[in-house]
Each structure stands twice: as C-alpha cells, then as structure tokens.
Design an enzyme around this catalytic site. Structure first.
Site, PDB file in Angstrom:
ATOM      1  NE  ARG A  64      -4.208   1.723   1.633  1.00  0.00           N
ATOM      2  CZ  ARG A  64      -4.675   2.681   2.434  1.00  0.00           C
ATOM      3  NH1 ARG A  64      -4.176   2.814   3.645  1.00  0.00           N
ATOM      4  NH2 ARG A  64      -5.619   3.476   2.011  1.00  0.00           N
ATOM      5  CG  HIS A  68      -1.201   5.526  -0.624  1.00  0.00           C
ATOM      6  ND1 HIS A  68      -1.783   5.970   0.525  1.00  0.00           N
ATOM      7  CD2 HIS A  68      -2.137   4.768  -1.248  1.00  0.00           C
ATOM      8  CE1 HIS A  68      -3.023   5.498   0.606  1.00  0.00           C
ATOM      9  NE2 HIS A  68      -3.252   4.757  -0.453  1.00  0.00           N
ATOM     10  CG  ASN A  79       2.929   9.188  -0.941  1.00  0.00           C
ATOM     11  OD1 ASN A  79       1.930   8.509  -0.883  1.00  0.00           O
ATOM     12  ND2 ASN A  79       3.640   9.288  -2.039  1.00  0.00           N
ATOM     13  CG  HIS A 179      -8.282  -3.762  -1.596  1.00  0.00           C
ATOM     14  ND1 HIS A 179      -9.242  -2.826  -1.896  1.00  0.00           N
ATOM     15  CD2 HIS A 179      -7.163  -3.050  -1.294  1.00  0.00           C
ATOM     16  CE1 HIS A 179      -8.719  -1.614  -1.801  1.00  0.00           C
ATOM     17  NE2 HIS A 179      -7.460  -1.713  -1.439  1.00  0.00           N
TER      18      HIS A 179
HETATM   19  C1  HEM Z   1      -8.933   1.294  -6.418  1.00  0.00           C
HETATM   20  C2  HEM Z   1      -8.786   2.236  -5.543  1.00  0.00           C
HETATM   21  C3  HEM Z   1      -8.411   1.949  -4.113  1.00  0.00           C
HETATM   22  C4  HEM Z   1      -9.077   2.377  -3.020  1.00  0.00           C
HETATM   23  C5  HEM Z   1     -10.319   3.236  -3.007  1.00  0.00           C
HETATM   24  C6  HEM Z   1      -8.395   1.849  -1.874  1.00  0.00           C
HETATM   25  C7  HEM Z   1      -8.765   2.074  -0.576  1.00  0.00           C
HETATM   26  C8  HEM Z   1      -8.235   1.446   0.519  1.00  0.00           C
HETATM   27  C9  HEM Z   1      -8.683   1.648   1.868  1.00  0.00           C
HETATM   28  C10 HEM Z   1      -9.769   2.605   2.312  1.00  0.00           C
HETATM   29  C11 HEM Z   1      -7.971   0.812   2.661  1.00  0.00           C
HETATM   30  C12 HEM Z   1      -8.091   0.655   4.177  1.00  0.00           C
HETATM   31  C13 HEM Z   1      -7.213   1.707   4.851  1.00  0.00           C
HETATM   32  C14 HEM Z   1      -7.436   1.784   6.332  1.00  0.00           C
HETATM   33  O1  HEM Z   1      -8.526   1.459   6.793  1.00  0.00           O
HETATM   34  O2  HEM Z   1      -6.490   2.196   7.036  1.00  0.00           O
HETATM   35  C15 HEM Z   1      -7.051   0.091   1.820  1.00  0.00           C
HETATM   36  C16 HEM Z   1      -6.164  -0.848   2.253  1.00  0.00           C
HETATM   37  C17 HEM Z   1      -5.270  -1.492   1.427  1.00  0.00           C
HETATM   38  N1  HEM Z   1      -5.046  -1.217   0.086  1.00  0.00           N
HETATM   39 FE1  HEM Z   1      -6.200  -0.104  -1.095  1.00  0.00          FE
HETATM   40  N2  HEM Z   1      -7.320   1.105  -2.285  1.00  0.00           N
HETATM   41  C18 HEM Z   1      -7.285   1.154  -3.645  1.00  0.00           C
HETATM   42  C19 HEM Z   1      -6.325   0.582  -4.450  1.00  0.00           C
HETATM   43  C20 HEM Z   1      -5.263  -0.147  -3.982  1.00  0.00           C
HETATM   44  C21 HEM Z   1      -4.141  -0.559  -4.781  1.00  0.00           C
HETATM   45  C22 HEM Z   1      -3.927  -0.178  -6.242  1.00  0.00           C
HETATM   46  C23 HEM Z   1      -3.329  -1.292  -3.973  1.00  0.00           C
HETATM   47  C24 HEM Z   1      -2.024  -1.944  -4.299  1.00  0.00           C
HETATM   48  C25 HEM Z   1      -1.659  -2.342  -5.486  1.00  0.00           C
HETATM   49  C26 HEM Z   1      -3.968  -1.352  -2.678  1.00  0.00           C
HETATM   50  C27 HEM Z   1      -3.508  -2.070  -1.617  1.00  0.00           C
HETATM   51  C28 HEM Z   1      -4.077  -2.063  -0.352  1.00  0.00           C
HETATM   52  C29 HEM Z   1      -3.686  -2.970   0.709  1.00  0.00           C
HETATM   53  C30 HEM Z   1      -2.719  -4.125   0.586  1.00  0.00           C
HETATM   54  C31 HEM Z   1      -4.420  -2.586   1.848  1.00  0.00           C
HETATM   55  C32 HEM Z   1      -4.319  -3.171   3.261  1.00  0.00           C
HETATM   56  C33 HEM Z   1      -3.204  -2.433   4.000  1.00  0.00           C
HETATM   57  C34 HEM Z   1      -2.932  -2.890   5.413  1.00  0.00           C
HETATM   58  O3  HEM Z   1      -3.469  -3.887   5.857  1.00  0.00           O
HETATM   59  O4  HEM Z   1      -2.154  -2.206   6.096  1.00  0.00           O
HETATM   60  N3  HEM Z   1      -5.117  -0.627  -2.714  1.00  0.00           N
HETATM   61  N4  HEM Z   1      -7.231   0.509   0.511  1.00  0.00           N
END
Ligand code: HEM
Ligand code: CA
Length: 327
Positions: A64, A68, A79, A179
């Site tokens: 993540r 970002h 970031n 995700h």
């Molecule tokens: C399509 C648009 C995307 C949205 C709207 C989005 C949104 C989010 C949100 C809201 C969270 C939870 C954050 C929290 O509650 O602290 C999250 C977690 C995460 N996102 Fe996304 N995301 C997107 C795309 C991506 C992409 C492109 C990747 C990587 C290639 C990604 C990888 C992750 C991962 C692995 C987590 C879990 C992180 C953790 O457990 O610490 N996301 N995302």
C-alpha cells in the site's frame, strides 16, 4: 579552423538535449543495483520475512505504501497514509545504508518491498525495474487529490487512475485485487452498513450474512479505527478470492464492490475473468504493478537518494510530516 554551420549547431543542440533528456529521465533497469548493491532485494525480503513473524499484515501495508507513493504527484516522496510499515522501511534502509551507503533510493525500497510482499504471500513473482530516485519535495494536497477514496464511484476511480496515467480498466480491476490481503478500518466502509446514501438502509449490494458480520465488528457509532480483513476468506494470502468475494456481494469497500455491481460497467467481465482464472489475474496484476511502478519516476541525476526515508536530506526534523496521507 572554420566554425560549424548554424544547421549543424541546431541539430547538435537538439541531439544534445535529446540525449541529455534520456539520461536525466533514464530508463529503469532490472540490473540497476547489480554492481552497487547486489543484495538489496535479498536484504529487503529478509526484513519482511522477519516482520511477518509477528505481523502477518505487514506485506499488505508495504504494498500500500508503494501504491500511494506511485499515485502521489510527480514531486511527492515516499508517502503514505495509515503510517503502517514505516518502521519496517526504516529497518530496510538502515541495513542497506550499512552495506551500500547512499545507494538504494527509498522509492526503490518500496518497489522491491511491494514485489517481495506479494511473493511471500504466495502471489506471483516478477522482476523489478529499478533506478528510481527520491523527490526533494512533497505536496500533501496534490497527492490527496490523486489517491482514490473508498467512497468514490466507479467513474471517480476511473478518473483518478486515468489522471495518473493508468488508463485501462484492467489496471483498475487488477490492482484493486491487492485487497486480497490486509485490513481496513470500520470508518472506511461503515457508510455501507446502516444508512447508505441517506436511505436509512444498508448498501443493497452487500451480502446480508456478511452485513451481519460487519455490523458486529463495526457497531453504529462505534470505534471507527477497529480493523477487519479486506478478504474475509483468505485474509493473508495473495490469491483471486477477492474477485470471487465480489461475485457473492462480499467486497468490503464500496470501491471494491462497485467494480462488479455497477450496472453495465465494463469492469464486470474483468472481475468474472479474474474470479474464474487466477493466473489471468496474476499476469494482469504483474503487468499493472510494473505500469504503476513506472509512473512519474525520477531517475538519473534528478532528486536524491534519501538517507532517511522519512525526510528529505538535510531536513533535521524526523517525523512523517512530509509524507502525504489520504483517508
Ligand atoms: C482502487 C482504488 C483503491 C481504493 C479506493 C483503496 C482504498 C483502501 C482503503 C480505504 C484501505 C483501508 C485503509 C485503512 O482502513 O487504514 C485500503 C487498504 C489497502 N489497500 Fe487499497 N485502495 C485502492 C487501491 C489499492 C491498490 C492499487 C493497492 C495496491 C496495489 C492497494 C492495496 C491495499 C492494501 C494491501 C491494503 C491493506 C493495508 C494494510 O493492511 O495495512 N489498494 N485501501
Ligand atoms: Ca486472499
């Protein structure tokens, strides 16, 4: 000695600018650290392995960070939002500094860490393209404009992806497949549980059994920072279950479920395909990760190699204040 004709001078200059530009924006390369820090990937992998022993979520947090970093505006630095994983990045950086000082950029550390995290979670493996440099400026406001929100509509998500240069729907769907592991806080999806879009009802595209589970985890008016699995079936494994969840209305974020539940959307077929065929997902994911990793990179003599990933060189305050954040 006669002076060259004006034409030769003009072509010479143009050529110089072209070549100079090539070097300044030099291409990333898979062999970039082969001479200067051959064990960089190995060291990063070992740090992640170690961290995974006490924190099964760390790989997800690291990918993540890379996402970002790629989506923030051109000059933005390493970031992040939920600030998870920064201590692990510090450990990687410290080890690399002791072995090959001032050589491996923080942007490349995040790139390698993302790829290694996927591979350690039994996802696909691929060769990193390296040679990024770190920015000397950051802009929180601009970065926030680009980073997608879980409350974005499908059109909004497409707009943000296109805006950074990822303009096909396969990139959006494949990258959302990240995700398949990691966690999200209640505040990122509780809008779907009780009063979706001021209807007084839950999101109709949320499976009712899953809805009950989520309501227990995130009671109305409860603590918004409680976390749950993004993929409730295989929370730590990098697989295609994220997509089968969407087919059964068990996507956690609104932005996840929209890929499948938006009527007539051109993303539906892609979700169906990835759900039925894990290797199709893996192949697309790798391709899109490489595209994402190529966005707005600084190379050559642009930017710097940060000595501390949290701050621009020469900046004495060590905190995350320069790091951009989203929700
Ligand atoms: C399509 C648009 C995307 C949205 C709207 C989005 C949104 C989010 C949100 C809201 C969270 C939870 C954050 C929290 O509650 O602290 C999250 C977690 C995460 N996102 Fe996304 N995301 C997107 C795309 C991506 C992409 C492109 C990747 C990587 C290639 C990604 C990888 C992750 C991962 C692995 C987590 C879990 C992180 C953790 O457990 O610490 N996301 N995302
Ligand atoms: Ca999974």
């Amino acid at each position: 000695m006669h002076s060259p004709s004006p034409l030769v001078v003009i072509f010479g200059l143009a050529y110089g600018i072209l070549i100079g530009g090539w070097f300044a924006n030099g291409q990333l390369s898979s062999t970039f650290y082969d001479q200067t820090c051959p064990y960089a990937s190995c060291i990063i992998r070992e740090v992640i392995k170690q961290a995974l022993e006490s924190d099964p979520r760390i790989g997800a947090s690291l990918i993540r960070l890379h996402f970002h970093d790629c989506f923030s505006e051109k000059e933005a630095i390493a970031n992040n939002n939920s600030a998870r994983g920064f201590d692990v990045v510090d450990t990687m950086k410290a080890k690399l500094e002791s072995i090959c000082p001032a050589t491996v950029s923080c942007a490349d550390i995040l790139t390698i860490a993302a790829q290694q995290s996927v591979s350690l979670a039994e996802g696909p493996s691929w060769t990193n393209l390296l040679g990024r440099r770190d920015s000397t400026t950051a802009n929180r406001t601009l970065a926030n404009l680009n980073i997608p929100s879980p409350f974005d509509t499908l059109d909004g998500l497409k707009f943000k992806f296109t805006n950074v240069g990822l303009n096909n729907n396969t990139d959006l769907v494949a990258l959302s497949g990240a995700h398949t592991f990691g966690r999200a806080q209640c505040r990122t999806f509780s809008n779907r549980l009780y009063d979706f879009n001021n209807t007084g009802l839950p999101d109709p595209t949320l499976n009712t059994t899953y809805l009950q589970t989520l309501r227990q985890i995130c009671p109305q008016g409860g603590n918004g920072s409680v976390i749950t699995n993004l993929d409730f079936t295989t929370p730590n494994a990098f697989d295609n279950n994220y997509f089968s969840n969407l087919l059964s209305n068990e996507g956690l974020l609104q932005s996840d479920q929209e890929l499948f539940s938006t009527a007539g959307a051109d993303t539906v077929d892609i979700v169906n395909n990835f759900s039925a065929n894990q290797s199709a997902f893996f192949d697309s994911f790798v391709e899109s990760m490489i595209s994402m990793g190529n966005l707005s990179v600084l190379t050559g003599t642009d930017g710097e190699i940060r000595l501390n990933c949290r701050v621009v060189n020469g900046n004495s305050t060590t905190d995350d204040s320069l790091l951009v954040s989203s929700i």
